[in-house]
Scaffold this active site. Structure first.
Site, PDB file in Angstrom:
ATOM      1  N   HIS A  12      27.298  17.814   2.285  1.00  0.00           N
ATOM      2  CA  HIS A  12      26.896  17.852   3.707  1.00  0.00           C
ATOM      3  C   HIS A  12      27.848  17.053   4.601  1.00  0.00           C
ATOM      4  O   HIS A  12      27.443  16.569   5.654  1.00  0.00           O
ATOM      5  CB  HIS A  12      25.453  17.347   3.856  1.00  0.00           C
ATOM      6  CG  HIS A  12      25.246  15.912   3.427  1.00  0.00           C
ATOM      7  ND1 HIS A  12      24.093  15.467   2.838  1.00  0.00           N
ATOM      8  CD2 HIS A  12      26.059  14.822   3.519  1.00  0.00           C
ATOM      9  CE1 HIS A  12      24.202  14.171   2.584  1.00  0.00           C
ATOM     10  NE2 HIS A  12      25.378  13.752   3.003  1.00  0.00           N
ATOM     11  N   HIS A  59      20.825   9.373   7.148  1.00  0.00           N
ATOM     12  CA  HIS A  59      21.844   8.321   7.043  1.00  0.00           C
ATOM     13  C   HIS A  59      21.586   7.250   8.099  1.00  0.00           C
ATOM     14  O   HIS A  59      22.367   7.076   9.029  1.00  0.00           O
ATOM     15  CB  HIS A  59      23.237   8.909   7.219  1.00  0.00           C
ATOM     16  CG  HIS A  59      23.598   9.957   6.202  1.00  0.00           C
ATOM     17  ND1 HIS A  59      23.100  11.244   6.238  1.00  0.00           N
ATOM     18  CD2 HIS A  59      24.408   9.910   5.122  1.00  0.00           C
ATOM     19  CE1 HIS A  59      23.594  11.930   5.222  1.00  0.00           C
ATOM     20  NE2 HIS A  59      24.386  11.152   4.528  1.00  0.00           N
ATOM     21  N   HIS A 193      31.843  10.679  -4.107  1.00  0.00           N
ATOM     22  CA  HIS A 193      32.484   9.996  -2.983  1.00  0.00           C
ATOM     23  C   HIS A 193      31.989   8.561  -2.888  1.00  0.00           C
ATOM     24  O   HIS A 193      30.867   8.258  -3.266  1.00  0.00           O
ATOM     25  CB  HIS A 193      32.337  10.738  -1.651  1.00  0.00           C
ATOM     26  CG  HIS A 193      30.957  10.969  -1.084  1.00  0.00           C
ATOM     27  ND1 HIS A 193      29.929  11.557  -1.776  1.00  0.00           N
ATOM     28  CD2 HIS A 193      30.466  10.718   0.158  1.00  0.00           C
ATOM     29  CE1 HIS A 193      28.864  11.674  -0.970  1.00  0.00           C
ATOM     30  NE2 HIS A 193      29.168  11.151   0.201  1.00  0.00           N
ATOM     31  N   GLU A 240      23.955  10.599  -3.999  1.00  0.00           N
ATOM     32  CA  GLU A 240      23.294  11.686  -3.250  1.00  0.00           C
ATOM     33  C   GLU A 240      22.970  12.875  -4.168  1.00  0.00           C
ATOM     34  O   GLU A 240      22.079  13.669  -3.863  1.00  0.00           O
ATOM     35  CB  GLU A 240      24.185  12.165  -2.094  1.00  0.00           C
ATOM     36  CG  GLU A 240      24.298  11.144  -0.964  1.00  0.00           C
ATOM     37  CD  GLU A 240      25.147  11.634   0.214  1.00  0.00           C
ATOM     38  OE1 GLU A 240      25.017  11.042   1.281  1.00  0.00           O
ATOM     39  OE2 GLU A 240      25.938  12.586   0.067  1.00  0.00           O
TER      40      GLU A 240
END
Ligand code: DHB
Ligand code: FE
Length: 284
Positions: A12, A59, A193, A240
């Site tokens: 995303h 977030h 990431h 995530e």
């Protein structure tokens, strides 16, 4: 009865949203990323869902350190794209499905999962970027969306196993809804990431692809991956990926049905600071 017809998995990355909104999709850096979603956009046209149950993480946009729900279900009638610092993305507002969301909340909470009920919240890139990748740039999103936010930002975060089991409870909830709806479940975020600290910029292609293999063919093994492996191998934000296990746990084969069909698999490095991964699995 309602049915989960397919699960979709996608990163995303917020910069993907910015690239779309600013008309940069054909630039050499972005072209391969968006090309990886051409199939998905066509597939969504041919297999339009009545509702998307969209698993994502907020977030620190709708929630903050003031309040940290582990699992939050959006039961409202609509959700506005959030202002994440550069103004809200110029995308349509998200229309919810309060009746189905309330039914899922009832069923899943009675199945011993503690959900937070959220009637009002804004939705950030975690939710709007997957919608853009799968549906393009329409005037209005083609169907209602139930936002399902998972805390993967502030520790402690839920385990992959718990997410997988929650997916099973969500399938049971959907299948007990008395209306013949075609529901897609999307798991978003990832892949490897890390956005901060000494290892910022970490990408692990080998681990990501092994994760995709497991998720497709051996979901039990994927659900057994311990929390520390995500962080060590896929970076702090690679955690995530536990959200993908909610979508995978909701597929029929987990309840003894036939294996899903892999319709599409895509992996690309880099997009911003992230490895992009994307799968479509169809139920029979
Ligand atoms: C990036 C990726 C994310 O998943 C996110 O939430 C924020 C930033 C990035 O790659 O820059
Ligand atoms: Fe993210």
């Amino acid at each position: 009865m309602a049915r989960i017809t397919a699960s979709v998995y996608t990163s995303h990355v917020p910069a993907v949203g910015a690239a779309l909104d600013l008309g940069k999709t054909q630039e050499p850096y972005w072209q391969p990323v968006f090309h990886g979603y051409d199939f998905a956009k066509q597939w969504e046209k041919e297999n339009p869902p009545d509702v998307v149950f969209l698993v994502y993480n907020d977030h620190a946009t709708a929630f903050s350190l003031d309040m940290i729900p582990t699992f939050a279900i959006g039961t409202g009638a609509e959700f506005m794209p959030a202002d994440e610092g550069w103004g809200p993305r110029p995308v349509p507002k998200v229309i919810g499905h309060p009746e189905l969301a309330a039914h899922i909340a009832q069923s899943v909470i009675q199945d011993d999962f503690d959900l937070t009920i959220v009637n009002r919240m804004d939705v950030d890139h975690g939710l709007t970027v997957p919608l853009s990748l799968m549906f393009g740039q329409p005037e209005a999103w083609p169907c209602p969306v139930i936002p399902f936010a998972v805390n993967v930002v502030q520790y402690p975060v839920p385990s992959g196993r718990r997410c997988f089991n929650l997916g099973k409870a969500i399938r049971k909830a959907v299948e007990s809804y008395d209306e013949p709806l075609n529901v897609q479940i999307w798991g978003t975020g990832g892949m490897s990431h890390q956005l901060q600290g000494q290892r910022a910029g970490l990408i692990n292609r080998e681990w990501d692809n092994a994760f995709l293999d497991k998720l497709i063919d051996d979901p039990e093994a994927a659900a057994s991956i311990p929390h520390i492996d995500y962080v060590r191998e896929a970076g702090s934000e690679g955690i995530e990926l536990v959200m993908w296990l909610i979508a995978r746990g909701a597929m029929s084969d987990i309840g003894g049905g036939p294996k899903p069909t892999l319709r599409h698999r895509f992996y690309h490095v880099p997009a911003s600071n992230t490895a992009v991964g994307h799968l479509i699995l169809e139920n029979h």
